[in-house]
Design an enzyme around this catalytic site. Structure first.
Site, PDB file in Angstrom:
ATOM      1  N   ASN A  42      25.097  50.167  62.193  1.00 25.69           N
ATOM      2  CA  ASN A  42      25.752  48.819  62.218  1.00 25.69           C
ATOM      3  C   ASN A  42      24.924  48.304  63.257  1.00 25.69           C
ATOM      4  O   ASN A  42      25.172  48.725  64.460  1.00 25.69           O
ATOM      5  CB  ASN A  42      27.410  49.081  62.530  1.00 25.69           C
ATOM      6  CG  ASN A  42      27.892  47.813  62.627  1.00 25.69           C
ATOM      7  OD1 ASN A  42      29.045  47.730  63.166  1.00 25.69           O
ATOM      8  ND2 ASN A  42      27.123  46.814  62.078  1.00 25.69           N
ATOM      9  N   MET A  85      27.024  42.407  59.692  1.00 25.83           N
ATOM     10  CA  MET A  85      28.279  43.192  59.894  1.00 25.83           C
ATOM     11  C   MET A  85      28.153  44.416  59.002  1.00 25.83           C
ATOM     12  O   MET A  85      27.657  44.144  57.755  1.00 25.83           O
ATOM     13  CB  MET A  85      29.695  42.585  59.661  1.00 25.83           C
ATOM     14  CG  MET A  85      30.704  43.319  60.033  1.00 25.83           C
ATOM     15  SD  MET A  85      32.497  42.535  59.304  1.00 25.83           S
ATOM     16  CE  MET A  85      32.960  41.700  60.714  1.00 25.83           C
ATOM     17  N   CYS A  86      28.660  45.675  59.186  1.00 26.00           N
ATOM     18  CA  CYS A  86      28.468  46.844  58.436  1.00 26.00           C
ATOM     19  C   CYS A  86      29.570  47.380  58.881  1.00 26.00           C
ATOM     20  O   CYS A  86      30.148  47.296  59.795  1.00 26.00           O
ATOM     21  CB  CYS A  86      27.134  47.626  58.566  1.00 26.00           C
ATOM     22  SG  CYS A  86      25.691  46.643  57.848  1.00 26.00           S
ATOM     23  N   GLY A  87      29.941  48.598  58.215  1.00 25.22           N
ATOM     24  CA  GLY A  87      30.876  49.583  58.194  1.00 25.22           C
ATOM     25  C   GLY A  87      30.136  50.929  58.186  1.00 25.22           C
ATOM     26  O   GLY A  87      29.619  51.172  57.525  1.00 25.22           O
ATOM     27  N   ARG A 132      33.894  45.071  55.827  1.00 23.12           N
ATOM     28  CA  ARG A 132      32.825  44.972  56.730  1.00 23.12           C
ATOM     29  C   ARG A 132      31.485  45.205  55.931  1.00 23.12           C
ATOM     30  O   ARG A 132      30.467  44.747  56.374  1.00 23.12           O
ATOM     31  CB  ARG A 132      32.633  46.216  57.750  1.00 23.12           C
ATOM     32  CG  ARG A 132      33.934  46.170  58.451  1.00 23.12           C
ATOM     33  CD  ARG A 132      33.939  47.024  59.851  1.00 23.12           C
ATOM     34  NE  ARG A 132      32.640  46.730  60.562  1.00 23.12           N
ATOM     35  CZ  ARG A 132      32.724  45.991  61.542  1.00 23.12           C
ATOM     36  NH1 ARG A 132      34.063  45.418  61.986  1.00 23.12           N
ATOM     37  NH2 ARG A 132      31.909  45.617  62.507  1.00 23.12           N
TER      38      ARG A 132
END
Lengths: 233, 301
Positions: free
Chosen positions: B176, B1-3, B32
């Site tokens: 992402n 997960m990333c933002g 995130r």
């Protein structure tokens, strides 16, 4: 909402999400109690796990899983909803005036989800008995492995509609050019027209002619092991 | 997960407020990606004929003045420079590529973050709030900004492994997701297209792919359309160029994305909650970008 009753306003810019959810989920609420949630600010898991006959109106866009696991309550979202709106709903009704993101109504066992706008991918994935009416389009892989329940789409359906479908029913008014594995167009009989009309009425679009829809369901060709495929194992 | 977040101003009216509008978007995506954060800000264009380079050195005591003087006399170019915490901005009348090589040759620990006329990239490990404060993001003015909050899956949590990645002048890309064919593509781009890679990160490959396409004459929009067939894996990309901004999601839309547009701006975020404080968001057009559809603004789009 019925007239003359008290409206309790819950402001998410003032109260925590946890407090608001606890209040909506808690006991000691009269049947038909009406709550208005303001400033949702895209919060996740808002109005989840409701289990009584109350009405909740959310003024604005919500984050993930809004009205998830809903039972008995009627939740109206005036705006867009993020992923998994009304996921695993058991009963009651969830209505979204805008668009919804992916996996709307996923695994719902009962109840009605109405989307006034469009639904993104995987709408009704693994549906287990709920009904979904989408007035716009639905994205790809909608109703993937849906087991029971109904999806009605007034617009177009994206790619791989109803892939690996079980006994759920799909009605599409627009195009459904790319059906998933084992999903086929089926004959529309009187019982289907009646059921579709009833769902359109419930979703406040009863004026749309059922004759404009096509019905899709499972060819049931993936149900059983085929000896021809033995080499694949 | 990333933002990931991005903000592109369509009119100049809000340019003084870019940092103020953008910083809360980045911080809201902390859940995130709490490992590290990075931003590319397009602002304060260098004068005609000048290039602007952002560089990082892990040693806080690194002598930037000595570096500037050495490179300046080696290449016979003028170099102005000023610090921004662990990063340094260098402005010169030299050629970007020659400068980049000379800077990195001076000290192998020095990393060039970005080069171009307008872009500045700042990235660090740590919470997005700390990173934003460290570099004074809130006070920055400009035309557009792209940001990333990272939860690492494919490579180490380091400043160099943080996003955005820049592989071409004024170009940056945040991601992402995870790419599955990045090793083969990296090899192809380095063997056949002469691109030098600085990390093992999959996102750097995507950035290099897009800048390679653009260097061979494709527009930002076309380069991203090409990437749909050549990049395999999960991705939501936001790409910035000197005057352009674009968004692309993979064909099965694995990673979330929300776009909002008003007459004044286009805003992107992984989740809607990152957009809630933008002016006029209540009446903005808010929608989920379709899978495998390139959305672009400005540039040669």
């Amino acid at each position: 909402m019925s007239g003359g009753q008290n409206i309790e306003v819950l402001d998410l810019s003032q109260s925590s999400l946890r407090d608001v959810n606890a209040l909506l989920q808690g006991d000691a609420k009269p049947t038909g109690a009406f709550f208005k949630v303001i400033n949702p600010r895209g919060a996740h898991a808002l109005a989840c796990g409701l289990d009584s006959e109350i009405e909740v109106e959310v003024e604005g866009h919500t984050g993930y899983y809004c009205a998830g696991m809903n039972k008995l309550a009627r939740v109206v979202i005036k705006g867009n909803a993020g992923q998994g709106v009304a996921e695993n709903m058991m009963s009651g009704e969830v209505r979204v005036t805008g668009d919804v993101s992916q996996s709307a109504g996923a695994t719902a066992h009962g109840g009605l989800l109405v989307v006034e706008g469009n639904a993104a991918a995987r709408c009704g994935i693994s549906l287990k008995g709920g009904d979904i009416v989408v007035k716009g389009n639905v994205g790809h892989m909608s109703m993937f492995m849906a087991q029971a329940g109904t999806l009605v789409v007034l617009g177009d359906a994206g790619d791989a509609l109803g892939d690996s479908l079980y006994e759920a029913q799909i009605y599409v008014r627009g195009s459904a050019d790319n059906l998933g594995a084992d999903c086929v167009e089926k004959e529309m009989r009187e019982e289907h027209r009646e059921k579709l009309q009833a769902l359109l009425d419930k979703a406040d679009c009863g004026e749309v002619a059922v004759s404009e829809f096509k019905r899709y369901g499972s060819a049931r060709a993936l149900y059983h092991f085929k000896p021809d495929n033995v080499d694949a194992y | 997960m990333c933002g990931i977040v991005g903000l592109y101003l369509k009119t100049s009216g809000l340019k003084d407020r870019l940092g103020e509008m953008f910083t809360p978007m980045l911080i809201e995506m902390t859940d995130r990606g709490p490992d590290s954060a990075g931003v590319a800000v397009y602002h304060a264009p260098a004068a005609e004929g000048q290039v602007k380079i952002t560089a990082f050195h892990p040693d806080p005591a690194f002598d930037w003045a000595a570096l500037a003087e050495a490179v300046s006399s080696e290449l016979s170019v003028a170099i102005e420079h000023y610090p921004n915490d662990t990063h340094h901005v260098l402005i010169s009348d030299g050629a970007a590529e020659v400068l980049e090589d000379a800077l990195e040759a001076y000290d192998p620990l020095l990393q060039v973050m970005s080069a171009g006329t307008t872009i500045e990239i700042y990235k660090e490990t740590g919470l997005p709030k700390e990173v934003a404060e460290k570099f004074g993001l809130e006070a920055m003015k400009g035309s557009h900004a792209v940001g990333h909050t990272r939860m690492a899956t494919e490579s180490a949590v380091t400043t160099a492994g943080s996003h955005p990645f820049s592989t071409g002048l004024d170009l940056c890309l945040v991601h992402n997701g995870s790419l599955s064919n990045h090793n083969r593509l990296r090899e192809h781009l380095s063997t056949h297209r002469g691109i030098e890679f600085k990390t093992e990160n999959d996102t750097e490959v995507a950035a290099a792919y897009v800048s390679d396409k653009m260097n061979s004459g494709r527009s930002l929009h076309e380069a991203l359309e090409d990437s749909i067939k050549d990049l395999d894996g999960f991705y939501t990309f936001v790409v910035g160029t000197r005057d352009g901004f674009a968004v692309l999601r993979d064909p099965i839309a694995c990673k979330p994305a929300v776009l909002a547009e008003t007459e004044d701006y286009v805003a992107f975020a992984s989740e809607y909650r990152a957009l809630v404080d933008l002016p006029g968001i209540e009446t903005a057009k808010v929608w989920e970008p379709e899978p495998a559809v390139v959305y672009s603004w400005g540039g040669q789009a």
